[in-house]
Design an enzyme around this catalytic site. Structure first.
Site, PDB file in Angstrom:
ATOM      1  N   ARG A  44       0.860  -1.179   0.000  1.00  0.00           N
ATOM      2  CA  ARG A  44       0.000   0.000   0.000  1.00  0.00           C
ATOM      3  C   ARG A  44       0.899   1.233   0.000  1.00  0.00           C
ATOM      4  O   ARG A  44       2.069   1.171   0.416  1.00  0.00           O
ATOM      5  CB  ARG A  44      -0.901   0.007   1.233  1.00  0.00           C
ATOM      6  CG  ARG A  44      -1.840  -1.203   1.337  1.00  0.00           C
ATOM      7  CD  ARG A  44      -2.638  -1.145   2.631  1.00  0.00           C
ATOM      8  NE  ARG A  44      -3.594  -2.241   2.748  1.00  0.00           N
ATOM      9  CZ  ARG A  44      -3.349  -3.383   3.378  1.00  0.00           C
ATOM     10  NH1 ARG A  44      -2.178  -3.580   3.974  1.00  0.00           N
ATOM     11  NH2 ARG A  44      -4.276  -4.333   3.440  1.00  0.00           N
ATOM     12  N   HIS A  92      -4.491  -9.147   4.237  1.00  0.00           N
ATOM     13  CA  HIS A  92      -5.948  -9.078   4.343  1.00  0.00           C
ATOM     14  C   HIS A  92      -6.419  -9.775   5.620  1.00  0.00           C
ATOM     15  O   HIS A  92      -5.884 -10.820   6.004  1.00  0.00           O
ATOM     16  CB  HIS A  92      -6.615  -9.754   3.142  1.00  0.00           C
ATOM     17  CG  HIS A  92      -6.532  -8.947   1.880  1.00  0.00           C
ATOM     18  ND1 HIS A  92      -6.799  -9.475   0.636  1.00  0.00           N
ATOM     19  CD2 HIS A  92      -6.213  -7.637   1.671  1.00  0.00           C
ATOM     20  CE1 HIS A  92      -6.639  -8.533  -0.280  1.00  0.00           C
ATOM     21  NE2 HIS A  92      -6.290  -7.414   0.328  1.00  0.00           N
ATOM     22  N   HIS A 123      -2.501   1.722  -5.826  1.00  0.00           N
ATOM     23  CA  HIS A 123      -3.322   0.556  -5.480  1.00  0.00           C
ATOM     24  C   HIS A 123      -3.558  -0.355  -6.680  1.00  0.00           C
ATOM     25  O   HIS A 123      -3.745  -1.563  -6.515  1.00  0.00           O
ATOM     26  CB  HIS A 123      -4.659   0.992  -4.866  1.00  0.00           C
ATOM     27  CG  HIS A 123      -5.082   0.099  -3.742  1.00  0.00           C
ATOM     28  ND1 HIS A 123      -4.424   0.039  -2.527  1.00  0.00           N
ATOM     29  CD2 HIS A 123      -6.088  -0.806  -3.651  1.00  0.00           C
ATOM     30  CE1 HIS A 123      -5.010  -0.849  -1.743  1.00  0.00           C
ATOM     31  NE2 HIS A 123      -6.019  -1.374  -2.403  1.00  0.00           N
ATOM     32  N   TYR A 175      -9.771 -11.379  -6.549  1.00  0.00           N
ATOM     33  CA  TYR A 175      -8.736 -11.520  -7.577  1.00  0.00           C
ATOM     34  C   TYR A 175      -8.918 -12.788  -8.404  1.00  0.00           C
ATOM     35  O   TYR A 175      -8.393 -12.891  -9.507  1.00  0.00           O
ATOM     36  CB  TYR A 175      -7.347 -11.482  -6.935  1.00  0.00           C
ATOM     37  CG  TYR A 175      -7.067 -10.159  -6.275  1.00  0.00           C
ATOM     38  CD1 TYR A 175      -6.954  -8.997  -7.029  1.00  0.00           C
ATOM     39  CD2 TYR A 175      -6.964 -10.041  -4.892  1.00  0.00           C
ATOM     40  CE1 TYR A 175      -6.737  -7.767  -6.421  1.00  0.00           C
ATOM     41  CE2 TYR A 175      -6.736  -8.820  -4.285  1.00  0.00           C
ATOM     42  CZ  TYR A 175      -6.623  -7.690  -5.055  1.00  0.00           C
ATOM     43  OH  TYR A 175      -6.415  -6.470  -4.467  1.00  0.00           O
ATOM     44  N   ARG A 224      -0.840  -2.719  -6.672  1.00  0.00           N
ATOM     45  CA  ARG A 224      -1.099  -3.777  -5.673  1.00  0.00           C
ATOM     46  C   ARG A 224      -2.078  -4.807  -6.235  1.00  0.00           C
ATOM     47  O   ARG A 224      -1.894  -6.017  -6.055  1.00  0.00           O
ATOM     48  CB  ARG A 224      -1.637  -3.134  -4.397  1.00  0.00           C
ATOM     49  CG  ARG A 224      -1.979  -4.102  -3.270  1.00  0.00           C
ATOM     50  CD  ARG A 224      -2.298  -3.300  -2.010  1.00  0.00           C
ATOM     51  NE  ARG A 224      -3.111  -4.028  -1.062  1.00  0.00           N
ATOM     52  CZ  ARG A 224      -2.634  -4.849  -0.127  1.00  0.00           C
ATOM     53  NH1 ARG A 224      -1.345  -5.072  -0.045  1.00  0.00           N
ATOM     54  NH2 ARG A 224      -3.448  -5.461   0.719  1.00  0.00           N
ATOM     55  N   LYS A 263      -2.404  -1.949   7.394  1.00  0.00           N
ATOM     56  CA  LYS A 263      -3.818  -1.679   7.597  1.00  0.00           C
ATOM     57  C   LYS A 263      -4.394  -2.639   8.635  1.00  0.00           C
ATOM     58  O   LYS A 263      -4.137  -3.841   8.590  1.00  0.00           O
ATOM     59  CB  LYS A 263      -4.567  -1.833   6.268  1.00  0.00           C
ATOM     60  CG  LYS A 263      -6.009  -1.362   6.314  1.00  0.00           C
ATOM     61  CD  LYS A 263      -6.634  -1.397   4.936  1.00  0.00           C
ATOM     62  CE  LYS A 263      -8.078  -0.886   4.972  1.00  0.00           C
ATOM     63  NZ  LYS A 263      -8.694  -0.909   3.635  1.00  0.00           N
TER      64      LYS A 263
END
Length: 274
Positions: free
Chosen positions: A126, A245, A219, A254, A222, A151
Site C-alpha cells: 500500500r 488481508h 493501489h 482476484y 497492488r 492496515k
C-alpha cells in the site's frame, strides 16, 4: 471522536475522513450532528447522493460511517437505524499486463523512482506501507521486508526478489538514507518520510511518460501484484497473508480477474488407483 479513534487503533486517515465529512454536515446545518432528527439526516444524505455522482461515492460512504461511529461513541443506537446500508462495490479491479509493468518500471530516470514503483508492484505494498519502510525493516540477507502496523494494525513479512535486493543496495549506496528507505524533505530541507502526494506523483509521471493509457495508481499496482501471483500459481491463502488481508473474501475478488488455467472435472476414483 479523535480520542476514541486513536484508542481503538484505527488509522489517522480514518479520523481525517470521518472528521472531514462530519464537518461538512455541521457547516450545512450550523449545529451538532447529535441534534439532527431523522428527516434532516435523510434529506442531507439525499442531497449528497444527488449532488455528487461518481467520484464522491467515498464522501457519501464516509459520512454514513462517520455518523455511525459518532452515534456508537455517544450510545445512540436509535440514531443509527435510519442510516442506509452501503452496498458493496461489484467493480473488478483494473490491472496492468506484464508488458505494461515492465514499461512503467523502466520509464523513470531516477533509480529511486524506478525502485519505488518496483516495490509497489513487486511486494504488493500500500502507499502508506511504502512511505513508512524504515532501514531496519529491510532484511537484504534474508530477502524479506518487514511491514510494521499495516492496515488494521497488522505486521507481516513479504519476500524480496534478487532484482529488488540489488536495486535497494544501489539505492542505499547512492542516496544514503538514514531512517526511512525513501525520504522527502520538509520546508527547512530536513529529511522526512515521503508524503502520499510524493509517491502518487512518481507513479503518475511514470504513467504519463510511458504512454500507458490505463489509469495507474499505487493501489492498481497492488491489484496487479495479487492477480499476477495467482496466475503464476500462488495459492489463495498464501496470497491473503502476503497482502495483509483480514478477511479471505477481500482476496477472493482476484480470482475473478486472474486468468488461471482451469482443470476439467474428474472423478477422484480415477486417481485413487493410479
Amino acid at each position: 471522536m479523535q480520542r476514541s479513534v486513536e484508542l481503538s487503533g484505527k488509522s489517522q486517515s480514518t479520523l481525517t475522513n470521518y472528521a472531514r465529512c462530519l464537518s461538512r454536515l455541521v457547516l450545512h446545518f450550523q449545529c451538532s450532528p447529535l441534534e439532527l432528527d431523522q428527516e434532516q439526516l435523510l434529506d442531507y444524505l439525499h442531497h449528497l447522493k444527488s449532488q455528487y455522482k461518481t467520484p464522491s461515492e467515498s464522501f457519501f460512504k464516509h459520512t454514513i460511517y462517520g455518523l455511525r461511529y459518532l452515534y456508537r461513541i455517544y450510545g445512540l443506537p436509535e440514531h443509527r437505524v435510519v442510516l442506509p446500508q452501503i452496498a458493496g462495490s461489484k467493480k473488478l479491479p483494473v490491472i496492468l499486463s506484464k508488458q505494461e509493468v515492465r514499461l512503467l518500471i523502466k520509464t523513470p530516470k531516477l533509480l529511486k523512482h524506478r525502485l519505488m514503483i518496483a516495490m509497489l508492484y513487486g511486494c504488493g505494498l500500500r502507499c502508506s506501507e511504502l512511505r513508512h519502510i524504515e532501514l531496519q525493516d529491510v532484511w537484504l540477507d534474508r530477502m524479506q521486508l518487514h511491514i510494521r502496523q499495516g492496515k488494521g494494525g497488522k505486521d507481516r513479512y513479504v519476500p524480496l526478489c534478487r532484482l529488488l535486493v540489488r536495486g535497494i543496495h544501489k539505492h542505499l549506496v547512492s542516496d544514503k538514507p538514514v531512517k526511512w528507505l525513501f525520504t522527502g524533505k520538509n520546508p527547512s530541507g530536513a529529511p522526512v518520510a515521503l508524503s502520499p502526494m510524493g509517491v502518487q506523483w512518481v507513479v503518475k509521471q511514470a504513467r504519463q511518460q510511458s504512454g500507458i493509457k490505463k489509469a495507474v495508481t499505487t493501489h492498481i499496482l497492488r491489484h496487479t501484484y495479487a492477480t499476477h501471483l495467482l496466475e503464476m500459481g500462488l495459492d489463495i491463502m498464501t496470497l491473503k497473508e502476503v497482502l495483509g488481508h483480514v478477511d479471505i473474501r477481500t482476496t477472493l475478488i482476484y480470482l475473478h480477474v486472474a486468468q488461471c488455467a482451469k482443470t476439467a472435472g474428474f472423478s477422484p476414483l480415477e486417481k485413487l488407483y493410479n
